[in-house]
Design a protein around this motif. Structure first.
Motif, PDB file in Angstrom:
ATOM      1  N   LYS A 143       0.852  -1.194   0.000  1.00 18.30           N
ATOM      2  CA  LYS A 143       0.000   0.000   0.000  1.00 18.30           C
ATOM      3  C   LYS A 143       0.880   1.234   0.000  1.00 18.30           C
ATOM      4  CE  LYS A 143      -3.497  -2.135   3.050  1.00 18.30           C
ATOM      5  NZ  LYS A 143      -2.676  -3.104   3.774  1.00 18.30           N
TER       6      LYS A 143
ATOM      7  N   LEU B 139      -8.658   3.858   1.112  1.00 14.37           N
ATOM      8  CA  LEU B 139      -9.049   4.486   2.368  1.00 14.37           C
ATOM      9  C   LEU B 139      -8.661   5.963   2.331  1.00 14.37           C
ATOM     10  CD1 LEU B 139     -10.108   4.134   5.299  1.00 14.37           C
ATOM     11  CD2 LEU B 139      -7.752   3.593   5.970  1.00 14.37           C
TER      12      LEU B 139
ATOM     13  N   TRP C  99      -9.373   9.885   4.363  1.00 15.63           N
ATOM     14  CA  TRP C  99     -10.018  10.614   5.459  1.00 15.63           C
ATOM     15  C   TRP C  99      -9.419  12.014   5.579  1.00 15.63           C
ATOM     16  CZ3 TRP C  99      -6.153   7.083   6.180  1.00 15.63           C
ATOM     17  CH2 TRP C  99      -5.091   7.429   7.025  1.00 15.63           C
TER      18      TRP C  99
ATOM     19  N   ASP D 249       3.128   0.068  12.789  1.00 14.68           N
ATOM     20  CA  ASP D 249       2.017   0.243  11.846  1.00 14.68           C
ATOM     21  C   ASP D 249       1.220   1.528  12.116  1.00 14.68           C
ATOM     22  OD1 ASP D 249       0.577  -0.496   9.604  1.00 14.68           O
ATOM     23  OD2 ASP D 249      -0.860  -1.721  10.697  1.00 14.68           O
TER      24      ASP D 249
ATOM     25  N   TRP E 274      -2.007   8.391  13.754  1.00 13.37           N
ATOM     26  CA  TRP E 274      -3.157   7.605  13.304  1.00 13.37           C
ATOM     27  C   TRP E 274      -2.797   6.129  13.288  1.00 13.37           C
ATOM     28  CZ3 TRP E 274      -7.161  10.985  11.928  1.00 13.37           C
ATOM     29  CH2 TRP E 274      -6.787  12.299  11.638  1.00 13.37           C
ATOM     30  N   ASP E 275      -3.817   5.270  13.403  1.00 18.66           N
ATOM     31  CA  ASP E 275      -3.566   3.861  13.091  1.00 18.66           C
ATOM     32  C   ASP E 275      -3.805   3.648  11.599  1.00 18.66           C
ATOM     33  OD1 ASP E 275      -6.286   3.601  12.675  1.00 18.66           O
ATOM     34  OD2 ASP E 275      -6.663   2.413  14.470  1.00 18.66           O
ATOM     35  N   SER E 276      -3.570   2.436  11.132  1.00 18.60           N
ATOM     36  CA  SER E 276      -3.630   2.189   9.682  1.00 18.60           C
ATOM     37  C   SER E 276      -5.065   2.096   9.161  1.00 18.60           C
ATOM     38  CB  SER E 276      -2.874   0.899   9.340  1.00 18.60           C
ATOM     39  OG  SER E 276      -3.367  -0.186  10.097  1.00 18.60           O
ATOM     40  N   TYR E 277      -6.056   2.253  10.060  1.00 19.50           N
ATOM     41  CA  TYR E 277      -7.455   2.303   9.626  1.00 19.50           C
ATOM     42  C   TYR E 277      -7.967   3.740   9.571  1.00 19.50           C
ATOM     43  CZ  TYR E 277      -7.171  -2.627  10.839  1.00 19.50           C
ATOM     44  OH  TYR E 277      -6.783  -3.947  10.912  1.00 19.50           O
ATOM     45  N   GLY E 278      -7.058   4.713   9.812  1.00 26.13           N
ATOM     46  CA  GLY E 278      -7.444   6.110   9.751  1.00 26.13           C
ATOM     47  C   GLY E 278      -8.089   6.628  11.019  1.00 26.13           C
ATOM     48  N   ARG E 279      -7.894   5.903  12.152  1.00 27.49           N
ATOM     49  CA  ARG E 279      -8.463   6.351  13.426  1.00 27.49           C
ATOM     50  C   ARG E 279      -7.442   7.214  14.157  1.00 27.49           C
ATOM     51  NH1 ARG E 279     -10.678   0.381  14.874  1.00 27.49           N
ATOM     52  NH2 ARG E 279      -8.439   0.035  14.743  1.00 27.49           N
TER      53      ARG E 279
ATOM     54  N   LYS F  92      -7.445  -8.307  16.846  1.00 28.69           N
ATOM     55  CA  LYS F  92      -7.831  -7.034  16.231  1.00 28.69           C
ATOM     56  C   LYS F  92      -9.130  -6.478  16.816  1.00 28.69           C
ATOM     57  CE  LYS F  92      -9.417  -6.858  11.987  1.00 28.69           C
ATOM     58  NZ  LYS F  92      -9.523  -6.957  10.524  1.00 28.69           N
TER      59      LYS F  92
END
Length: 781
Positions: A170, A191, A193, A210, A224-229, A493
């Motif tokens: 990615k 993804l 944001w 990560d 951020w985490d890798s989920y955009g949080r 997770k």
């Protein structure tokens, strides 16, 4: 912890005009070749080499006047411990739309027309198999020889910064106020944001933890985490944040702005703030060993900074790195102070289990807390140590080449390996060590944990790794007890906490969930007590093994405390003795004391001092202690103690069952019913069948209403078929039902139930078992 910075009196990047007027040109980018050698590029068109050992600065090459360098990135030195052939070269992006592949000596190997506008960033992936470049609207992927592979993105907004994901599958890039993660695979989900209120100038993605950094014109940096949080957002600074960069091990990152350099923890809070006279810091690069960094400054300077005043604590010892090669040991009990001098700079250190392990750039030092004067010293094989883990009997060193397990006498014990192992992306959350076991989470498949014997380095049990249904985030091995009883706890997770045994032979091991919404966990160093923070509660599992003995008893063996005072995302630093140290999101430390009695109970049980354990519980008068003792007694097959403990917590039905076990005629029957008590039905049946107690195995299945299995055993062993049919018939009559099972109908055809005969047969079986038990010496369970 803080940064010690250094700047030259006069910058090296200077343009001289015809009238010899000096003009300071901004330094645009910097990059380390080794831990002591740095290259810098500037608008003066020069590439300079800085040697930190000799303090010499030399010009590598003078670029043509039309080339203004923007970004520099060295080719990865090694992958999987193997040095790469292209490691002595770097990519340089420039304002003329080209990127240049340049050797260490300064020779331009290749120049590639990449974009129409200035190439604002260029980054090799972690394997060195691909290069990504960005400009005012395009993201392009190139081969390592400079051939275009694909145009990953085309958009109307400028792309100022780019980073590869940890798996090199990615790419993260900026788009105005947004961050975008785009996989290389076509049609894969993108993804995106909104990350900042102003233009995003820099981003970085760490391969070990990560986590993602971003910084922008809104004067904030964010994690951020890798989920955009969003995990952390800083307070606004005076000026826009112009640079951010992760240290290689993912524990620290640096932030650069106008006359500002900040050192931060991975969770976002700040260790130190420096205000050097640098102008804006446009680019930050960390050395390979993570001990120092360099910044490209707007006033022509290159700023160097190394990390000092790191601290390690264990019991009554406090150790501080006061200089790059000097540690100060403070014993808070007697106020004694010792100075430890090293030949080379300190890279990593760990203090635990009565030993201090220190790795420098060339050697490893092992000190005993009883004697600071004579350390054991041995040379390191290769690479820079990125992690040190300690257990009571040995310790683990992790570098780019592999995992190395050493005794505290300096002897190499083992070097475990597994397919596709990448040690450069492992950390303390993905590797765990105990006296006999090493566990490593696989980064290629995050549902898998490899488990090794510490002494041999071979896979444990049947050689198969532990596999979970979802991705695993953090793992931890317990530290005490027998190898056969070793447990591993892990968080997945979904933030669920599971526990399972590491011994795996043939059949699938039970993986049991014991907690939900768990953010962080740690095992105690002296007893198998587990603590964690789940949701808004600090929880201590005094005896996690209860789930394998009596699952209903688990809630009674817990200690819980409100954790709202810890704020968001707290982390357990360590759990030593009866004290837990927790770091809050703002960096402050909180020390929590738990009851010392459960640890004493563990010690009594491990020494089989059951009478002492009962006396302790009677003295403490705590239901949690009695519940722990009940589970421990059943696990160790001491049913007399279990009866006392269950009676003390009011579990009368279990007391009655334990009494019924005592009256069984043979040792084998008692052992089987103890297994049944713990819910291990299959093991109980197997034990009875192996010892020839066929009727008892059938009766166990009848009692559990496993009718099909009971009939299967009766038919297979040609005994007590009528007994199974009789009990089945009585069961159906009690509920007013008729038989519909074809197998039971088949065997019941023409058979009349005679309960007198069946009772006589059962009494005969019990008599046979008593005779058999009397003939061989039996030990009461």
């Amino acid at each position: 912890m803080r940064l010690k910075t250094s700047l030259l009196k006069e910058p090296k990047h200077i343009l001289y005009f015809l009238n010899l007027i000096k003009h300071k040109e901004l330094v645009s980018c910097v990059g380390w070749t080794t831990a002591d050698e740095l290259y810098s590029c500037s608008d003066d068109h020069q590439i300079m080499k800085w040697n930190l050992l000799t303090s010499e600065t030399t010009r590598v090459v003078k670029l043509p006047d039309d080339i203004y360098p923007i970004d520099l990135h060295w080719f990865p030195r090694s992958i999987g411990g193997k040095k790469q052939s292209h490691a002595e070269s770097f990519v340089l992006t420039s304002s003329d739309g080209k990127f240049h592949l340049i050797s260490k000596s300064g020779r331009v190997e290749k120049s590639v027309e990449a974009h129409c506008g200035a190439v604002l960033a260029g980054r090799w992936n972690y394997e060195g198999t691909a290069l990504v470049t960005v400009e005012d609207g395009q993201v392009k992927i190139w081969s390592k020889s400079g051939m275009l592979r694909s145009t990953l993105a085309q958009q109307g907004t400028p792309v100022y910064s780019v980073a590869w994901g940890p798996d090199s599958e990615k790419v993260l890039y900026t788009s105005g106020k947004h961050l975008i993660i785009k996989p290389l695979q076509p049609n894969a989900k993108v993804l995106q944001w909104k990350a900042h209120d102003g233009l995003i100038l820099k981003t970085d993605w760490n391969s070990v933890n990560d986590l993602i950094l971003s910084a922008g014109e809104d004067c904030k940096y964010k994690v951020w985490d890798s989920y955009g949080r969003l995990l952390y957002s800083s307070q606004p600074h005076e000026y826009p944040i112009t640079s951010v960069a992760w240290a290689a091990d993912g524990e620290l990152f640096a932030v650069g702005s106008f006359h500002t350099l900040r050192l931060c923890d991975k969770t976002g809070w700040s260790y130190a703030l420096e205000k050097p006279n640098t102008g804006s810091i446009f680019n930050i690069a960390w050395s390979i060993d993570g001990t120092q960094l360099a910044g490209a400054c707007g006033n022509g300077h290159v700023i160097f900074a190394h990390v000092v005043e790191q601290r390690w604590e264990w019991k009554n010892f406090e150790i501080t790195l006061i200089k790059r090669r000097t540690m100060e040991v403070h014993n808070v009990v007697n106020d004694a102070v010792d100075l430890l001098e090293f030949r080379d700079r300190v890279i990593k250190a760990s203090l635990n289990y009565g030993h201090l392990v220190v790795s420098t750039s060339l050697q490893c030092y092992v000190f005993s807390t009883k004697n600071w004067n004579t350390p054991l010293i041995f040379d390191l094989k290769e690479g820079t140590v990125s992690l040190i883990l300690q257990a009571e009997r040995h310790f683990l060193l992790l570098d780019g080449g592999g995992l190395y397990l050493y005794s505290y006498e300096g002897r190499l014990i083992s070097s475990p390996k597994f397919p596709g192992m990448r040690t450069d992306i492992l950390n303390a959350q993905t590797v765990s060590l105990s006296n006999d076991t090493l566990a490593v989470k696989d980064k290629a498949d995050e549902k898998v944990i490899y488990i090794f014997e510490a002494l041999s380095g071979k896979p444990l049990g049947d050689g198969k790794p532990l596999t979970h249904k979802t991705e695993i985030v953090e793992i931890a091995l317990d530290q005490k007890g027998l190898t056969s009883e070793r447990k591993i706890a892990f968080i997945d997770k979904n933030r669920d906490l599971y526990i399972t045994s590491v011994k795996r032979f043939g059949k699938e091991q039970k993986i049991v969930k014991i907690g939900t919404m768990v953010q962080t966990l740690a095992w105690n160093d002296t007893s198998n007590i587990l603590c964690g923070i789940q949701d808004t509660r600090f929880t201590v599992w005094y005896y996690p093994n209860t789930v394998y003995v009596d699952k209903d008893l688990l809630p009674k063996t817990l200690y819980e405390k409100d954790a709202s005072e810890f704020s968001k995302n707290p982390q357990i630093v360590h759990f030593v003795g009866n004290q837990t140290t927790i770091r809050r999101a703002d960096g402050s430390l909180i020390h929590l004391n738990i009851s010392p009695y459960p640890a004493i109970l563990h010690e009594y049980v491990s020494s089989s001092k059951w009478e002492d354990a009962v006396r302790l519980c009677r003295f403490v008068k705590d239901q949690t202690m009695w519940a722990c003792l009940a589970a421990m007694a059943v696990a160790n097959k001491d049913m007399a103690t279990a009866e006392i403990a269950y009676a003390s917590i009011g579990e009368i039905d279990k007391v009655q069952y334990i009494n019924s076990i005592k009256d069984l005629p043979s040792k084998e029957s008692r052992m089987a019913h103890i297994l049944l008590f713990s819910g291990n039905t299959q093991e109980a049946e197997t034990l009875l069948l192996q010892t020839g107690l066929i009727y008892q195995a059938i009766q166990v299945n009848i009692n559990l209403y496993n009718w099909d299995r009971a009939l299967e055993l009766a038919v297979k062993h040609k005994t007590h078929v009528d007994t199974v049919l009789a009990y089945r018939q009585k069961f159906l009559e009690d509920f007013g039902k008729k038989e519909t099972n074809k197998r039971f109908l088949q065997y019941a055809e023409g058979l009349e139930v005679d309960w007198n005969k069946i009772k006589a047969k059962i009494e005969m079986e019990i008599a046979k078992e008593r005779e058999r038990s009397a003939a061989s010496p039996a030990v009461r369970a």
